[in-house]
Design a protein around this motif. Structure first.
Motif, PDB file in Angstrom:
ATOM      1  N   ALA A 162       0.837  -1.211   0.000  1.00 19.56           N
ATOM      2  CA  ALA A 162       0.000   0.000   0.000  1.00 19.56           C
ATOM      3  C   ALA A 162       0.864   1.251   0.000  1.00 19.56           C
ATOM      4  CB  ALA A 162      -0.933  -0.008   1.218  1.00 19.56           C
ATOM      5  N   TRP A 163       1.971   1.240   0.732  1.00 17.55           N
ATOM      6  CA  TRP A 163       2.847   2.420   0.762  1.00 17.55           C
ATOM      7  C   TRP A 163       3.433   2.677  -0.613  1.00 17.55           C
ATOM      8  CZ3 TRP A 163       7.943   3.473  -0.323  1.00 17.55           C
ATOM      9  CH2 TRP A 163       8.358   4.759   0.004  1.00 17.55           C
ATOM     10  N   HIS A 164       3.881   1.620  -1.281  1.00 11.71           N
ATOM     11  CA  HIS A 164       4.454   1.817  -2.616  1.00 11.71           C
ATOM     12  C   HIS A 164       3.415   2.331  -3.605  1.00 11.71           C
ATOM     13  CE1 HIS A 164       8.677   0.630  -2.592  1.00 11.71           C
ATOM     14  NE2 HIS A 164       8.343  -0.148  -1.572  1.00 11.71           N
ATOM     15  N   VAL A 165       2.211   1.797  -3.544  1.00  9.76           N
ATOM     16  CA  VAL A 165       1.150   2.297  -4.433  1.00  9.76           C
ATOM     17  C   VAL A 165       0.890   3.768  -4.136  1.00  9.76           C
ATOM     18  CG1 VAL A 165      -1.302   2.114  -5.002  1.00  9.76           C
ATOM     19  CG2 VAL A 165       0.082   0.044  -4.796  1.00  9.76           C
ATOM     20  N   TYR A 166       0.745   4.112  -2.868  1.00  2.74           N
ATOM     21  CA  TYR A 166       0.486   5.499  -2.470  1.00  2.74           C
ATOM     22  C   TYR A 166       1.641   6.415  -2.870  1.00  2.74           C
ATOM     23  CZ  TYR A 166       0.093   9.599   0.495  1.00  2.74           C
ATOM     24  OH  TYR A 166       0.050  10.875   0.945  1.00  2.74           O
ATOM     25  N   SER A 167       2.866   5.972  -2.639  1.00  2.00           N
ATOM     26  CA  SER A 167       4.020   6.839  -2.883  1.00  2.00           C
ATOM     27  C   SER A 167       4.266   7.097  -4.364  1.00  2.00           C
ATOM     28  CB  SER A 167       5.277   6.252  -2.245  1.00  2.00           C
ATOM     29  OG  SER A 167       5.688   5.099  -2.948  1.00  2.00           O
ATOM     30  N   THR A 168       3.707   6.265  -5.224  1.00  2.16           N
ATOM     31  CA  THR A 168       3.908   6.476  -6.658  1.00  2.16           C
ATOM     32  C   THR A 168       2.802   7.313  -7.297  1.00  2.16           C
ATOM     33  OG1 THR A 168       2.791   4.413  -7.235  1.00  2.16           O
ATOM     34  CG2 THR A 168       5.171   4.305  -6.900  1.00  2.16           C
ATOM     35  N   LEU A 169       1.786   7.683  -6.532  1.00  5.28           N
ATOM     36  CA  LEU A 169       0.677   8.445  -7.112  1.00  5.28           C
ATOM     37  C   LEU A 169       1.119   9.786  -7.681  1.00  5.28           C
ATOM     38  CD1 LEU A 169      -2.192   7.765  -4.553  1.00  5.28           C
ATOM     39  CD2 LEU A 169      -1.913   6.802  -6.848  1.00  5.28           C
TER      40      LEU A 169
ATOM     41  N   ALA B 217       8.471   9.026 -11.819  1.00  4.47           N
ATOM     42  CA  ALA B 217       9.784   8.384 -11.908  1.00  4.47           C
ATOM     43  C   ALA B 217       9.862   7.178 -10.970  1.00  4.47           C
ATOM     44  CB  ALA B 217      10.885   9.389 -11.574  1.00  4.47           C
ATOM     45  N   ARG B 218       9.341   7.339  -9.771  1.00  5.17           N
ATOM     46  CA  ARG B 218       9.312   6.230  -8.800  1.00  5.17           C
ATOM     47  C   ARG B 218       8.426   5.100  -9.282  1.00  5.17           C
ATOM     48  NH1 ARG B 218      10.477   5.773  -3.306  1.00  5.17           N
ATOM     49  NH2 ARG B 218       8.930   4.207  -2.909  1.00  5.17           N
ATOM     50  N   ALA B 219       7.320   5.460  -9.903  1.00  4.96           N
ATOM     51  CA  ALA B 219       6.347   4.461 -10.345  1.00  4.96           C
ATOM     52  C   ALA B 219       6.944   3.513 -11.385  1.00  4.96           C
ATOM     53  CB  ALA B 219       5.112   5.148 -10.912  1.00  4.96           C
ATOM     54  N   ASN B 220       7.955   3.964 -12.118  1.00  2.22           N
ATOM     55  CA  ASN B 220       8.540   3.132 -13.168  1.00  2.22           C
ATOM     56  C   ASN B 220       9.712   2.284 -12.697  1.00  2.22           C
ATOM     57  OD1 ASN B 220       6.765   3.909 -15.226  1.00  2.22           O
ATOM     58  ND2 ASN B 220       7.848   5.835 -15.456  1.00  2.22           N
ATOM     59  N   HIS B 221      10.127   2.405 -11.452  1.00  2.00           N
ATOM     60  CA  HIS B 221      11.208   1.560 -10.940  1.00  2.00           C
ATOM     61  C   HIS B 221      10.648   0.194 -10.552  1.00  2.00           C
ATOM     62  CE1 HIS B 221      13.619   5.364  -9.913  1.00  2.00           C
ATOM     63  NE2 HIS B 221      14.068   4.837 -11.019  1.00  2.00           N
ATOM     64  N   TRP B 222      11.495  -0.815 -10.653  1.00  2.00           N
ATOM     65  CA  TRP B 222      11.019  -2.182 -10.412  1.00  2.00           C
ATOM     66  C   TRP B 222      10.449  -2.410  -9.017  1.00  2.00           C
ATOM     67  CZ3 TRP B 222      12.690  -5.463  -6.724  1.00  2.00           C
ATOM     68  CH2 TRP B 222      13.941  -5.234  -6.162  1.00  2.00           C
ATOM     69  N   PRO B 223      11.005  -1.805  -7.943  1.00  2.00           N
ATOM     70  CA  PRO B 223      10.381  -2.091  -6.636  1.00  2.00           C
ATOM     71  C   PRO B 223       8.924  -1.626  -6.576  1.00  2.00           C
ATOM     72  CG  PRO B 223      12.551  -1.111  -6.309  1.00  2.00           C
ATOM     73  CD  PRO B 223      12.214  -0.984  -7.757  1.00  2.00           C
ATOM     74  N   SER B 224       8.666  -0.473  -7.126  1.00  3.05           N
ATOM     75  CA  SER B 224       7.284   0.030  -7.110  1.00  3.05           C
ATOM     76  C   SER B 224       6.382  -0.827  -7.979  1.00  3.05           C
ATOM     77  CB  SER B 224       7.245   1.484  -7.575  1.00  3.05           C
ATOM     78  OG  SER B 224       7.886   2.301  -6.623  1.00  3.05           O
ATOM     79  N   ARG B 225       6.875  -1.231  -9.137  1.00  5.05           N
ATOM     80  CA  ARG B 225       6.062  -2.096 -10.006  1.00  5.05           C
ATOM     81  C   ARG B 225       5.788  -3.434  -9.314  1.00  5.05           C
ATOM     82  NH1 ARG B 225       9.774  -0.544 -14.009  1.00  5.05           N
ATOM     83  NH2 ARG B 225      10.443  -2.695 -14.208  1.00  5.05           N
ATOM     84  N   PHE B 226       6.809  -3.979  -8.630  1.00  6.17           N
ATOM     85  CA  PHE B 226       6.631  -5.237  -7.916  1.00  6.17           C
ATOM     86  C   PHE B 226       5.582  -5.089  -6.817  1.00  6.17           C
ATOM     87  CE2 PHE B 226       7.676  -7.686  -4.074  1.00  6.17           C
ATOM     88  CZ  PHE B 226       7.438  -8.959  -4.551  1.00  6.17           C
TER      89      PHE B 226
END
Length: 166
Positions: free
Chosen positions: A103-110, A114-123
């Protein structure tokens, strides 16, 4: 248009079988998505609270009740019983940690493309969409608690018969 109206106006949904074919999934829109999520979140939170309370409540009962503690301590499988209770709780904690990070990664990429396209966020966004993970953890927790409870009932029923026979 309501689900009922869509069903009435769409000939494909006018099934008289009464089975799953006659059901219509409600249309989720930006206006009602929060309400659907709030409904899900409340059930998820309630189930997790019940499971953790049950898993912690079993061992706590034996720590606070001398007679129950003595009965459990005299059982050959006491550690197994406690282990099953703790496994059930541990699975719920694991699920909470994984869902928290997802949930944090989904929220943080909103607001950070640039963050949204890194593999950790996609994972983590992928993890966030995996319902099988929650289903697996919940059913495994329930199974662990069921085994612990069955073993525990066996201890109390066996010891009760032994005590009454003497």
């Amino acid at each position: 248009m309501s689900a009922q109206q869509r069903m009435e106006t769409n000939p494909e949904h006018r099934s008289h079988s009464g089975g799953l074919d006659s059901l219509v999934v409600p249309l989720v829109t930006p206006a009602n998505v929060d309400a659907y999520y709030a409904n899900y979140a409340e059930y998820a939170k309630t189930l997790r609270a019940w499971l953790v309370a049950y898993g912690i409540g079993g061992p706590v009962l034996f720590l606070t009740n001398e007679k129950a503690a003595a009965r459990l301590a005299s059982a050959e499988n006491a550690l197994t019983i406690i282990a099953f209770f703790l496994i059930g709780v541990g699975l719920q904690v694991l699920g909470t940690v994984v869902n928290k990070w997802a949930a944090w990664h989904v929220y943080s990429t909103l607001d950070d493309e640039a963050r949204a396209n890194h593999w950790p966020s996609r994972f983590w966004c992928w993890v966030n969409k995996q319902t099988w993970f929650d289903i697996l953890l919940d059913t495994s927790s329930i199974a662990a608690f069921a085994v612990a409870t069955a073993l525990l009932m066996g201890v109390f029923l066996t010891l009760g018969k032994t005590a009454s026979a003497t």
